[in-house]
Structures are given as structure tokens and as C-alpha cells.
Design a protein around this motif. Sequence first.
Motif, PDB file in Angstrom:
ATOM      1  N   ARG A  68      -2.709  -5.483  -8.648  1.00 15.27           N
ATOM      2  CA  ARG A  68      -2.865  -6.717  -7.876  1.00 15.27           C
ATOM      3  C   ARG A  68      -4.331  -6.943  -7.526  1.00 15.27           C
ATOM      4  O   ARG A  68      -4.858  -8.055  -7.633  1.00 15.27           O
ATOM      5  N   ASN A  74       8.093  -5.904 -13.324  1.00 14.17           N
ATOM      6  CA  ASN A  74       8.669  -6.543 -12.151  1.00 14.17           C
ATOM      7  C   ASN A  74       7.662  -7.349 -11.360  1.00 14.17           C
ATOM      8  O   ASN A  74       7.976  -8.412 -10.854  1.00 14.17           O
ATOM      9  N   ASN A  75       6.450  -6.836 -11.257  1.00 10.22           N
ATOM     10  CA  ASN A  75       5.505  -7.503 -10.381  1.00 10.22           C
ATOM     11  C   ASN A  75       4.654  -8.531 -11.085  1.00 10.22           C
ATOM     12  O   ASN A  75       4.155  -9.442 -10.451  1.00 10.22           O
ATOM     13  N   GLY A 111       8.009   6.527  -6.074  1.00 11.70           N
ATOM     14  CA  GLY A 111       7.720   5.334  -5.293  1.00 11.70           C
ATOM     15  C   GLY A 111       6.235   5.178  -5.018  1.00 11.70           C
ATOM     16  O   GLY A 111       5.694   4.073  -5.041  1.00 11.70           O
ATOM     17  N   ILE A 112       5.561   6.295  -4.764  1.00 12.62           N
ATOM     18  CA  ILE A 112       4.131   6.204  -4.487  1.00 12.62           C
ATOM     19  C   ILE A 112       3.377   5.767  -5.728  1.00 12.62           C
ATOM     20  O   ILE A 112       2.452   4.959  -5.651  1.00 12.62           O
ATOM     21  N   GLU A 123       4.492   3.931  -8.030  1.00 19.82           N
ATOM     22  CA  GLU A 123       4.755   2.508  -8.141  1.00 19.82           C
ATOM     23  C   GLU A 123       3.841   1.716  -7.204  1.00 19.82           C
ATOM     24  O   GLU A 123       3.197   0.752  -7.609  1.00 19.82           O
ATOM     25  N   ASP A 124       3.783   2.170  -5.945  1.00 18.45           N
ATOM     26  CA  ASP A 124       2.952   1.472  -4.967  1.00 18.45           C
ATOM     27  C   ASP A 124       1.495   1.452  -5.401  1.00 18.45           C
ATOM     28  O   ASP A 124       0.808   0.433  -5.300  1.00 18.45           O
ATOM     29  N   LYS A 125       1.029   2.595  -5.876  1.00 22.87           N
ATOM     30  CA  LYS A 125      -0.382   2.671  -6.238  1.00 22.87           C
ATOM     31  C   LYS A 125      -0.700   1.762  -7.411  1.00 22.87           C
ATOM     32  O   LYS A 125      -1.709   1.053  -7.402  1.00 22.87           O
ATOM     33  N   GLU A 170       0.952  -0.821  -8.366  1.00 31.61           N
ATOM     34  CA  GLU A 170       1.125  -2.218  -7.960  1.00 31.61           C
ATOM     35  C   GLU A 170      -0.115  -2.714  -7.222  1.00 31.61           C
ATOM     36  O   GLU A 170      -0.639  -3.788  -7.506  1.00 31.61           O
ATOM     37  N   ARG A 171      -0.592  -1.892  -6.295  1.00 32.80           N
ATOM     38  CA  ARG A 171      -1.747  -2.325  -5.518  1.00 32.80           C
ATOM     39  C   ARG A 171      -2.985  -2.443  -6.391  1.00 32.80           C
ATOM     40  O   ARG A 171      -3.739  -3.412  -6.288  1.00 32.80           O
ATOM     41  N   SER A 230      -5.604   4.092  -1.206  1.00 30.89           N
ATOM     42  CA  SER A 230      -4.213   4.031  -0.794  1.00 30.89           C
ATOM     43  C   SER A 230      -4.069   4.088   0.714  1.00 30.89           C
ATOM     44  O   SER A 230      -3.066   4.545   1.218  1.00 30.89           O
ATOM     45  N   GLY A 231      -5.080   3.635   1.406  1.00 28.35           N
ATOM     46  CA  GLY A 231      -4.956   3.537   2.855  1.00 28.35           C
ATOM     47  C   GLY A 231      -4.191   2.290   3.255  1.00 28.35           C
ATOM     48  O   GLY A 231      -3.644   1.578   2.424  1.00 28.35           O
ATOM     49  N   ARG A 232      -4.153   2.050   4.559  1.00 28.13           N
ATOM     50  CA  ARG A 232      -3.434   0.863   5.021  1.00 28.13           C
ATOM     51  C   ARG A 232      -4.317  -0.367   4.898  1.00 28.13           C
ATOM     52  O   ARG A 232      -5.540  -0.274   5.035  1.00 28.13           O
ATOM     53  N   VAL A 233      -3.671  -1.476   4.670  1.00 30.22           N
ATOM     54  CA  VAL A 233      -4.409  -2.727   4.654  1.00 30.22           C
ATOM     55  C   VAL A 233      -4.871  -3.020   6.078  1.00 30.22           C
ATOM     56  O   VAL A 233      -4.098  -2.926   7.016  1.00 30.22           O
ATOM     57  N   ASP A 274      -7.244  -1.318   7.548  1.00 28.51           N
ATOM     58  CA  ASP A 274      -7.808  -0.111   8.126  1.00 28.51           C
ATOM     59  C   ASP A 274      -9.271  -0.031   7.702  1.00 28.51           C
ATOM     60  O   ASP A 274      -9.581   0.292   6.560  1.00 28.51           O
TER      61      ASP A 274
END
Lengths: 579, 553
Positions: free
Chosen positions: A140, A178-179, A129-130, A132-134, A136-137, A86-89, A91
Motif C-alpha cells: 500500500r 485480495n487487497n 497474519g503478520i 499478510e499485514d506486513k 499489505e502495508r 511495522s510500528g503503529r500508524v 507513532d
Amino acid sequence: MATVAGYFDRKPSSSVRPGIAHLQPDPTSPHTPQQRTVSSAFSSPSISYRAEEEALIFEIGTRHLSAGFTGESYPRCKLGFGPEESGRVGDYRRWLPEYDERPRRKQPVETWGNDYELWQMDMRGSDLGIIEDKIERAVREAFTKYLLLDPKPRRLTVILPSIMPHQLLSTVLNTLFNNFQPPNINLLSPPILSTVAAGCRSGLVVDIGWRETIITSVYDYREVHQFRTTRAMRMLTLEMAKLLERYDKGTRKEESMATAENPSVVQTTEDASPTSLNVSLDQAEEVTIRMAWCNSRTNASGTSTPENTSDKRGLEPINEEQPNGTISATHSTQDPLVSLPSPSSPRHSISIPFSQLAQPVEAALLATSKRRHELDDHEQPLHTLIYKSLLSLPPDVRSVCMSRIIFTGGGSNIPGLKARLLSDVSAMVQERGWDVVEGKAADERRRRLKEISSNRRQATSTTGEVLKEPSAGKLGSSMPQDTNFIDEKLQREHEKESKPTVSGIIRSVETLGAWAGGSLLANLRIKGVVEIEKDSFLQHGLAGARKEVETNIAQQKGYGAGMARGMAAERGWTLGAWA
Amino acid sequence: MSFPYTYISCPCTDVSTPINGSTEQNDDEEQERTFDPRSPRANFSLYTLEHLLYCEDCQQIRCPRCTLEEIVTWYCPNCLFEMPSSMVKSEAGRCTRNCFNCPICIGPLAVTSVHPDPVQRSLLGPWILSCGYCNWTSLEIGWQFKGLQDMRSEMGKLKIGGQYKAANSKTSASTPPTESTPDDDPDSVFTALRSFYNSQLSSSNATDPLLTPSGGINYSSPSSLARIMSLYTGRSSYGKKDPAKSTPMRESVDPSEGLQIFDPASDTAAIEKLRTQGWTSTASTAQQTEQKHPPRFTSDLRPTQAQLRTKRSKRCRTCRHILVKPEAKVQSTRFRIRLVALNYIPTITLKPLQPSPSTQLPLLDLNALPVLRASQFLLTLKNPLFDPVKITLGTPAHAPGKNSHKVTILCPQFDIGPNADQWDEALGDNKNRRASKLLSTSKVEYVGGERGKVAEAGKVWEKGRNWTTVVVEVVCQDVGEDGEGEDVLEIPVFLRMEWEGDTMEREEGGSGSGGGGGLKGEERKEKRELAFWVVVGVGKVGRLEGPTLAASP
């Protein structure tokens, strides 16, 4: 069935179909589901099958997402939710050579490793939200890197624990719908899939997961009873981290003092329960996965506690006074020093006696150092809980389940653990039988009853024995039963068609795991009760699910929680076991 | 990543809401709310400039989250051969040629011959796989291959140690359970289970919970069906096969049906091996994840087939226009369409403005920024567009986080020149100062270095052809000893750019354009704007060196 279909096809339907409607019993009766869209029955089924071939299976747990195709025996990928993921893309720090030696923050024990988890079941203070983000990533990444698929809408089968907050469930479904636009999502529950992947209809599924060990009794593909305990991999990894930290400090101190003493000497001075840890989760987990092992029952009572003479491990507490110095000094061949990379620096190594690497398992999963009355309900040791859950079952179910104990989850890979648990459980059965009541008074009473019964037996050579002998072999058969012609007939039928089933002994069956079970089921085109259509979910969310009635019918029909054929789509959908 | 660095936050913070409809609202909210680069969610919306795309129709930045991907080609990264899409799934997304990866170090494996005669080695087998990096060979697990042609299928039949697997599961099923031990291969267990369930399903009937939906899905109440059948056919066979009384599907009872009874012996062997061989004999988690079925020991690791990679084209999630389309040919690195953000939004770079040598202050070290003393940085924005751009920068007065470092941008509003032809500048009026106008990020700059220049509020530090530099002043607070992450100084900057761009020929599509709508098909200038958050990683805050440190002059 082909003949039936053909029969109705040939017949003019006008006269037949009213007849069927006539013959239907009351719709609320458990036998008859109301869906009767006859026309679709004869439409070519192959179209839907072809779509199903493409289905994907996702298993989402606290730590990992496993994804793959139906009909394959292993997931294509298993992706974590840790801080690295879950770091930045862009990085790329972790590829730098000094990354392993970066200064680490001391983490308090309570929240140690929380950032490696996708969700906590305690939803207070967690940000959906996190999650969801996790998800989703991870999904993907699974699509683009491992499944190598276009984001074309595909059916999804999602394996999720059946007890989870609705908020979480809603978040997971929302993200997926959704995704990735699947037309529908099937939910399946892990214990049943583990049973399927073991080739059984029933069994006691012991899922040694990350946060919790969940012990589910499954009978005929139905979840009968569920027990949970927090003694699971997180606790084990935490214990391992504490062990590593102790030895790491020990060796560092040693170096500074420039003495070549036994590390265990230093170790005794350390406090047993630090409040925060330097060792990070991935380091501790690596050691746990690679090196953790479990003593066998005889070894555990023999070597680690030589001063404790009692064999009755189930009842008596065992003091954890580890004779470290003696072990490493005397049995150097039996207990060699294992050198592990040091958590503080990859260039150094620390040496831990091999027997010490079994201690975290003892402490975390088996709780051998704790007395029984010290343990709360949520932290029962595994063997006690297995015994308890068997005890809570009706005798016939128990006899089937006890010979199909299915270990799964990350903890089942620890060598020696399964054998240890099995022998511990059978020891408990030997000792206590299947009696719910225990304690000194109960023992006394039992002794007296035994006396009475033996007296009576001597006197009259009695017909019905009152007491059950606490032996595993006689389970369930000790009660004399009225013979009944239906039972006899059933019995005959049963013997005619099936091979004898093993029951009444304690035995463990290997499983391929929940993911493989899901893959099997989807490959056989069996759907779960819970099939969620995209459109209706996006319109109403979880609130769109119908509540109780249909679920009950589905279960009464004998399809079981995870195994019913899908209810008709136009009639809405249900949350089944997830409700 | 070394300091300084720049990340850009894609405005699609929430892809679940359609970007099209709610842009206006989001913009308002975002301007009120300060972006916090420390929040865990920020990690998922921050990208380096190189990872971002730009949709011309929506006039918006597009990140991997707000694009849709379509696979153009599948290819093997080792041999660069293309794999037809029909084969990708059946081959489990792996290369079908002799491309294997080392199980120990994931390096590519070379196929070499171990023929005794060195002359014939190039022609004749037996062949082995060997790693050029860590010297692992397939001989370590006893594998030798007869031919070069079908190594992949031969590998599927081999067990660790070099023996071949039992020929067929069907033949072993007919014989009583032998020592074939399917349990060391979950694949065969899986196939056994699947065939078992299939046979059970086909033999069992409607009461069965594991029924294919082909039969009786609408007649799923078996008793009513039986009654119907006896009504209409009168055949007695249906009565005999009354589903209500028939047995349900049984469970598997022997290994040929996929049942595996737990055997403690294997565990004891594993513990013994752990005891004698220790840490180095075990496979690391990284090695285990490469395998299909994670083994415990390095001696059980198998070479893996190379995982295929893909060339993907990307579409905007909102307007479905293609943003990136690579050429289908594997060897080619060209793109047919490539709308990367690098060509649309300014490149942002930061470098320290060293204090003047006369003040005798130590040079700025980005890994230990001075505490409680103003340090100055040069923030340079370089314009890739052919139009001049008006920039407005905003930053919170205190950087987010519990140590509130003071941040001031001395000149928050400025213009950047167009990215016009370089010759314009060279031949232009100020050609004598050309050298200083070229942007150099490596040159160390000092306060008052050239012509005694000092940073002043409201004034641009330096300006070039298509770039402008302004000064940012930072006063760091003392952070104490907090370990990982806490001492990093990251400044969120809200960047708003306005420019007059050419309208597109077609009708204005998408959303996000701030300016007035252009007339269709007509060449005219149109006002556009784009706004997003940028996170500038400045450096690490140093320790307070002691009470002797003087305050900044």
C-alpha cells in the motif's frame, strides 16, 4: 509469421484447420502443447499489449519489497519490513531526539534481528497474519507514495524465490489478490532473472541474500542445480554486530578506567561468542553496508595470518589468531583507525582498525577460521560451494557456467568479495582440478596414475591420454569425441550465426539484479510459466494448480522454468517451479 | 510519543474477509477475546483517532486498510505545481521543474548563479544548485548548468565530475569498445540490454524461447508448422529456415550489448578509498535509498528530483461511498467531503489523578508509575455527536503481558451529554458552575481536591456538557529490568457506545447498524451502537524502590 497468419486468413478455414489437427502428433509428445484456440491468434493483439504496459514488478524477499514499473532499470522504491515499518500508524516516537539512545533490549543471538524479516522459511511458530499485514502495508505504501497509482487492477509480476513453503506462497498471493485486485500474477524466479539482466543465457548465479546464499546453475534459462548455505548477510551482519559490541565495550571500559590504552588490549579479554547482543540490527547493518570489505586472497593469507605459512587455504585450516596489537601499532598508514558512531550512544564514537572491518566477512562468508570437517552441509563457505556446484555440473555446462559467474544480492556489494571468491575458486581448481575425489588417498592414487601414464607415454607415445590435466583451460575438451555429422553441421551453423562464446575460464559477469531482469522480461512481453488468474486462485487457492504434466511439457519444449510462454488460461494454471 | 496516549483498533482486523458478511460473527468473537496490544499484529490495526475515518452508510470506523484510495491530483511539494496524470509515469513520479533535493540532507536545493560579475548573477548562468541547510553545492560533484530551462535533462546527461556522457549509445556501439565505461551507469546498461534482446527477438524465430506472442502462439510446435508450410506452399525456403535447426538467441558478448565483465580494479579502488577516507566518506543507508542506483560514497551522490505527492480521495471498501474528497486545487486545503472519525466517536483522554496532598505520597510520574500501589487515573470521554451517548467500558482485570497489572474501571457504565450548542450550557440552570464544567486536560487534579471528592466505585468522577470523566485504578506489578517495551503499561479497553441517531433520508445502507431498521425516507430516531477496542497507553512502570515502600493505604 505474418505471412503465415495472412495465409490462413485468406484461405477458407474449413479446409485448413482439420488439416492442422490431423498433423498434430500425439498430444503427450514433448513437442506439441495441446492448446489450439486458433481464433484468438488473429484477434488484435494490441489490446492485451496495452494492458501489459501498465504491469508492475514486485520483488519480495526476506528483508525488502522492491516495486516499480516494467521497462525501468531500477525499482521505484525498496521498502523494508523492519520494526520501524511495522510500528503503529501515528507513532512518531522515532523522530524524537532521544530515540537513538532509548534503552534497548539485549537480543539473544539466535533470534537476533528476526523482527526485521518478513518471513522465516522455518514456519514453525510463525504467524501468517503478520506476514499478510506486513506485505499489505508495504504494498500500500509503495502504491500511494512511490508508484503514485490508483488501485486500478493491474497485472503483477512477482519475483519470489522458487523454493518456499506453500503456506507462504499462498499467503503472499492471497494478500496481493485480495487487497490490490490484479487480474493475474506472474511468478518469476530470481536466478533466471539475474541471468537475463546480465545478458547471458547461462551462468552460475551466486545470490548472497539475507538468510541464505543460493548458488544456482542456470543453463539456457533453466535452473539446473541449486546449492544453498546459511553463510549470507545475516551471519555477516551478526559478526559485524559482535565486532562492534566488542569495541564498544572496550571503549566504554577504557573510559571508565581512564586509561589511554589500545582498545585491542581490552578486546582480548572479551569472550568471542556472546549469547546476546546490545547492538541492534540496523546499526550493524549500516556499518556492514558502508564499511565492510574483503581482503584479497594474497592479503588475507599475508597479513591476517602471518604465522600460518601454508598457502593452501582451500584445504588447510587457518587459525584465527589475529595479531591486532601489532597491526594497529605498526601499520598505522596501512591500517588506520576508523572512527564509527558508537552503537550505545550517537554522541560517542569508537575506533576500529580498518583491517578488523574485513574480519566479519572472513568469518561469516569465507569461514577461514574453521576446518572443513567442522562445517556442516548447510554452512559451507561460499568459495567451496561455488566450486562444488561447478563440480556437480556436466562438463559442457560447467565450462559455460564457470565463465559466467554472476554475483547478486546484498552481499555482492561488499568491495573485494567478488575478486576474493573468484581467486579462491580458481585456486581450488588449480589445486584439485575437477576431481570429485579428494584426500590423501586420492592424491596418492593420482600420483601413481600419473606415473603409470607417463611411463606409458614414454613407451608408446600413446593415443588417448587417460588423465585429465587439472587445468582450467582444457576443461571439457580433453575427452576425445566421436565426430558425428550432425554435430559438425550444428557446429557449422553455430559458427555461422553467432559470435564465439567465452568458456572454460573463470570469469564473473555483472548483473543488474533480479528486479531489473524482471522489468526487462516484462517489457519484452515474456511471461513466466506460472501465471495465476485472480478468479481461479480466489476460488481454489493453490490447490487449483494443475500438478505435473504440463509443467514437464513446458520444460521439455525448451522454455525453461521461468521463461515459458503462458499456458492457455482456460486450461488452468500450474505452479511450475514453485510447486 | 509521550504518555498518555490513546490508540483505537479498527474493527476490520482481517480485510481479506468481506466486512459486510461476517460482522455479526466477528463481533461475537471479539467480545469474548481480549485484545492484546502487545501482539505484533496489533500494531497493524491500531490507529490514533486522527487517522480514522467513519463511514456513515456502514456506520463503522474505517482505517487506511479498509478504504480505497483514488488519486485526485499529483503535485510537487516544493513548487506546488500540479502534474498532469499523463506525465506522472513517464517522469517517474518526479517534479519536472527545477525542484531538487539535497543528496546529503534531503533539504530542497536552490538554484543560484555563479557568474563572475555580481551584477549579472540574477540573469546569467552558469547555474549551480545549493543547499541552504547543509551548504552542499553541485560544484562538489562538478556540476554546473548552462541554462535554467532544461536542468533536468541536462542532469540526465551529466556524470559525476561534470563530464557529459557519451553522446549516444548507438554511436558508441558502432565504434569498437571504447573507454566510455557504461558500467558506472546502470541505466545505459539496461537500455543496451533491452535493445540487444529486442534485436535478438526480432531476428530469431519460433523455436526461440524469447518469442513475442504475436507469432505462432497457437502453432508453437515448430516442426508441425514447418510441415504444414511445406505441404501447402511447397516453398523450399521454409525447409531451409527449418526452425529446429536454427540457432537459438545468442547471449550478449560486448559492452554495447549490455555485457559487463566484472573488473576487480574498481573494488580495489573502493577499498583504498574506504581505507583512506573512512566512515564519513561513505553514504549512509538513508542517503543511498534516496538515489536511483545506490552509490557507496557521498562523492557519488546526485541531487534528486522532488518526489511528487498526491491528494487522494478515499472510499469505503465495503460500500464504496466516498469518505474523504479533497479539493482538486493544490493550494487549497479544503475538503469537499470529510467524514473523519473524530466527529463520530468519543475522544478518549487520560490524566493522572494525583494523590491527595495530605497523604504525602509522591506525585504520579507517568514515566515511573508506582509499583504495588494503587494509582488512579481520570479517563475522560468527550462526545462529538449531537445526541447523548451511553457508554459501556470493559477492560480485562489484568492488563495483558507477562506482568499482569491490575486494572479496574470504577464506573464502567455512564452517559455523555450531547455536543449541543455551547450557549445551552452557558444559559442553562447551572451556570454558576460553568467554569468547572469546561474540560481542561492541563489542570492537575487531586484526590479530595475540590470539595473533598474521592473516587468511588460506580460513580462518575465528573461530568460536563459533552464529556464525562471516570476513574481508573491501576496496581502495577514489579517488572524488573527488561529493557525496551516491557515496562510500558497499556490498557486495552473495550468501548461500546449506544445512541439514538437520526435515520438517514435514504434507505439504510451497509451493515454494522445494531438498531432496528428505519422506515424509508421518514424522520425518526434510530438506535445505533458501535463497539471497538481502545488501547490506552498509561505510562512506564517504575522500579520497586525498596522494602521501605509502604503498601497503599
